[in-house]
Design an enzyme around this catalytic site. Structure first.
Site, PDB file in Angstrom:
ATOM      1  N   HIS A  24     -15.503   8.803 -10.837  1.00 33.01           N
ATOM      2  CA  HIS A  24     -15.178   7.431 -11.255  1.00 33.01           C
ATOM      3  C   HIS A  24     -13.820   7.062 -10.655  1.00 33.01           C
ATOM      4  CE1 HIS A  24     -15.393   3.794 -13.380  1.00 33.01           C
ATOM      5  NE2 HIS A  24     -15.303   4.198 -14.638  1.00 33.01           N
TER       6      HIS A  24
ATOM      7  N   CYS B  21     -10.483   6.147 -20.830  1.00 34.89           N
ATOM      8  CA  CYS B  21     -11.113   5.128 -19.985  1.00 34.89           C
ATOM      9  C   CYS B  21     -11.916   4.123 -20.793  1.00 34.89           C
ATOM     10  CB  CYS B  21     -11.991   5.798 -18.933  1.00 34.89           C
ATOM     11  SG  CYS B  21     -13.379   6.735 -19.619  1.00 34.89           S
TER      12      CYS B  21
HETATM   13  N1  NVA Z   1     -17.706   9.805 -18.671  1.00 33.49           N
HETATM   14  C1  NVA Z   1     -18.200   8.524 -19.120  1.00 33.49           C
HETATM   15  C2  NVA Z   1     -17.331   7.432 -18.606  1.00 33.49           C
HETATM   16  C3  NVA Z   1     -17.721   6.048 -19.051  1.00 33.49           C
HETATM   17  C4  NVA Z   1     -16.844   4.981 -18.485  1.00 33.49           C
HETATM   18  C5  NVA Z   1     -19.646   8.340 -18.690  1.00 33.49           C
HETATM   19  O1  NVA Z   1     -19.962   8.681 -17.539  1.00 33.49           O
HETATM   20  O2  NVA Z   1     -20.467   7.896 -19.491  1.00 33.49           O
HETATM   21  N1   CP Z   2     -14.233   2.745 -18.296  1.00 34.71           N
HETATM   22  C1   CP Z   2     -15.355   2.134 -17.846  1.00 34.71           C
HETATM   23  O1   CP Z   2     -15.783   2.316 -16.698  1.00 34.71           O
HETATM   24  O2   CP Z   2     -15.926   1.323 -18.757  1.00 34.71           O
HETATM   25  P1   CP Z   2     -17.358   0.626 -18.652  1.00 34.71           P
HETATM   26  O3   CP Z   2     -18.393   1.726 -18.783  1.00 34.71           O
HETATM   27  O4   CP Z   2     -17.393  -0.323 -19.803  1.00 34.71           O
HETATM   28  O5   CP Z   2     -17.468  -0.052 -17.322  1.00 34.71           O
END
Ligand code: NVA
Ligand code: CP
Length: 312
Positions: free
Chosen positions: A138, A268
Site C-alpha cells: 500500500h 491507516c
Molecule cells: N491492511 C488493510 C489496510 C486497509 C486500508 C487491508 O488490506 O485490508
Molecule cells: N487507508 C485506506 O487505504 O483506507 P480505505 O480502505 O478507506 O481506502
C-alpha cells in the site's frame, strides 16, 4: 514506449531522490493551500485536461475520496468504478482492460485483490498505473504516513525510530520498502506466524535497520512513532486465529507510555476499536490519524503530478 511510463506500484522500485521529491512536493502543495476550500484547484493545475480512472476490487473510503479530491485539486477529473460493475468482474482479462482504458484516460489507479494483477495491468497499459492497495503493498498510504511523521518532527524522518505493532501485512511491507531509502529504524512486533514476507524484507534496501520481535513492548520502547493496522485485512480468511494470535499486540495506553514522550500514533484506518487499538489511543493526544488520512490527498497529488511528468 511503456518503459518510460511512470508507474507507481511499489516504493522499493523508486530511488530515494524520487521518494524525497514526492514527499517534498506533497508538503509544499499542502502548505500552499492552507485555509483554502477543498474544491479549489492549485494554480498550476498539473492535471488540467487529464482524467484518472479508478478501479476498486475491494472496499475503500480514504483512497477513493482522496484520489478523487486530489485530481480535482490538480485541475483534472476522475472516473470511479467497482470491478464488480465492470467486465473485469466477469472475467475480461486484466491486460485487455488495461489496453482499452489506456485509450480513454490518462492514468489508472487500481485497488486489486492480487498484486500480480496490478503488475499485469501496468505491463499492458500505455498510461501510468498507480497501486491503490493490493494484498502485498500500500505505497500511497506509506507516503502519507511519512509525511505525517515529518510534519510532527518538523524534519525529515532520517534517524527516527518507528515501531510497527501487529500484522506484517501490506501496509507494513510498504513501510519496510522505504526504511533504508529514508534512513529510519523500523522495529516490527508481530506474532510468529504473521511476519512480513521475506521478499519484502529483502527489499528493505542495503543497510536497512529493520528488526523483528515478538514482544510489542520491546519494539515500542523509546519509539518516535507507533503504527498499527487491522488484525484482519480485506481478503484474510483466518479471522478467529488472527484475533487470538494478535491479542498481545494491542496498542493501548500502557504500551504507548513506553514510547518516547513526544511519540505519535498512526493507523491507516479503518480501525477496529478495542482490537488493534483502544479508543484512548486512537482518540488520544498522541494520535495523528486524521492528519494521516488528510495527507492521503496531498501525497497522492504529488504521485499524480509525478505520473504526469512533473515533480522530478
Ligand atoms: N491492511 C488493510 C489496510 C486497509 C486500508 C487491508 O488490506 O485490508
Ligand atoms: N487507508 C485506506 O487505504 O483506507 P480505505 O480502505 O478507506 O481506502
Amino acid at each position: 514506449m511503456t518503459a518510460k511510463l511512470r508507474h507507481f506500484i511499489d516504493l522499493w522500485r523508486l530511488d530515494a531522490a524520487t521518494i524525497r521529491a514526492l514527499l517534498d512536493e506533497a508538503a509544499r502543495r499542502k502548505a500552499a493551500r492552507a485555509g483554502w476550500s477543498q474544491g479549489r484547484s492549485d494554480p498550476d493545475a498539473p492535471a488540467a485536461g487529464r482524467t484518472l480512472a479508478m478501479i476498486f476490487e475491494k472496499n475503500s473510503t480514504r483512497t477513493r475520496f482522496s484520489f478523487d479530491a486530489a485530481m480535482r485539486q490538480l485541475g483534472g477529473q476522475s472516473i470511479i468504478a467497482s470491478a464488480g460493475d465492470m467486465q473485469l468482474g466477469r472475467g475480461e482479462p486484466v491486460e485487455d482492460t488495461a489496453r482499452v482504458l489506456s485509450r480513454m484516460v490518462d492514468a489508472v489507479m487500481i485497488r486489486a485483490k492480487r498484486h500480480d494483477d496490478v503488475e499485469l495491468f501496468a505491463q499492458a497499459a500505455s498510461v501510468p498505473v498507480i497501486n491503490g492497495l493490493t494484498d502485498r503493498s500500500h505505497p500511497c498510504q506509506i507516503l502519507a504516513d511519512i509525511m505525517t511523521i515529518e510534519a510532527h518532527r518538523r524534519a525529515p524522518i532520517a534517524g527516527a525510530t518507528l515501531a510497527w505493532v501487529g500484522d506484517g501485512n501490506n501496509v507494513c511491507a510498504s513501510l519496510v520498502h522505504v526504511a533504508a531509502k529514508l534512513d529510519f529504524t523500523l522495529k516490527i512486533a508481530c506474532p510468529v506466524d504473521y511476519h512480513p514476507d521475506l521478499m519484502d524484507l529483502s527489499r528493505a534496501g542495503e543497510g536497512a535497520r529493520v528488526e523483528i520481535t515478538h514482544d510489542a513492548r520491546a519494539a515500542v520502547e523509546g519509539a518516535d512513532c507507533v503504527l498499527t493496522d487491522t488484525w484482519v485485512s480485506m481478503g484474510d480468511v483466518d479471522h478467529d486465529e488472527r484475533i487470538q494470535a494478535f491479542e498481545p499486540f494491542q496498542v493501548n495506553e500502557a504500551l504507548m507510555r513506553l514510547a518516547h514522550r513526544d511519540a505519535i500514533f498512526l493507523h491507516c484506518l479503518p480501525a477496529h476499536r478495542g482490537e488493534e487499538v483502544t479508543d484512548g489511543v486512537l482518540d488520544g493526544p498522541q494520535s495523528r490519524v486524521l492528519d494521516e488520512a488528510e495527507n492521503r490527498i496531498h501525497a497522492q497529488k504529488a504521485v499524480l503530478a509525478w505520473c504526469f511528468g512533473g515533480v522530478i
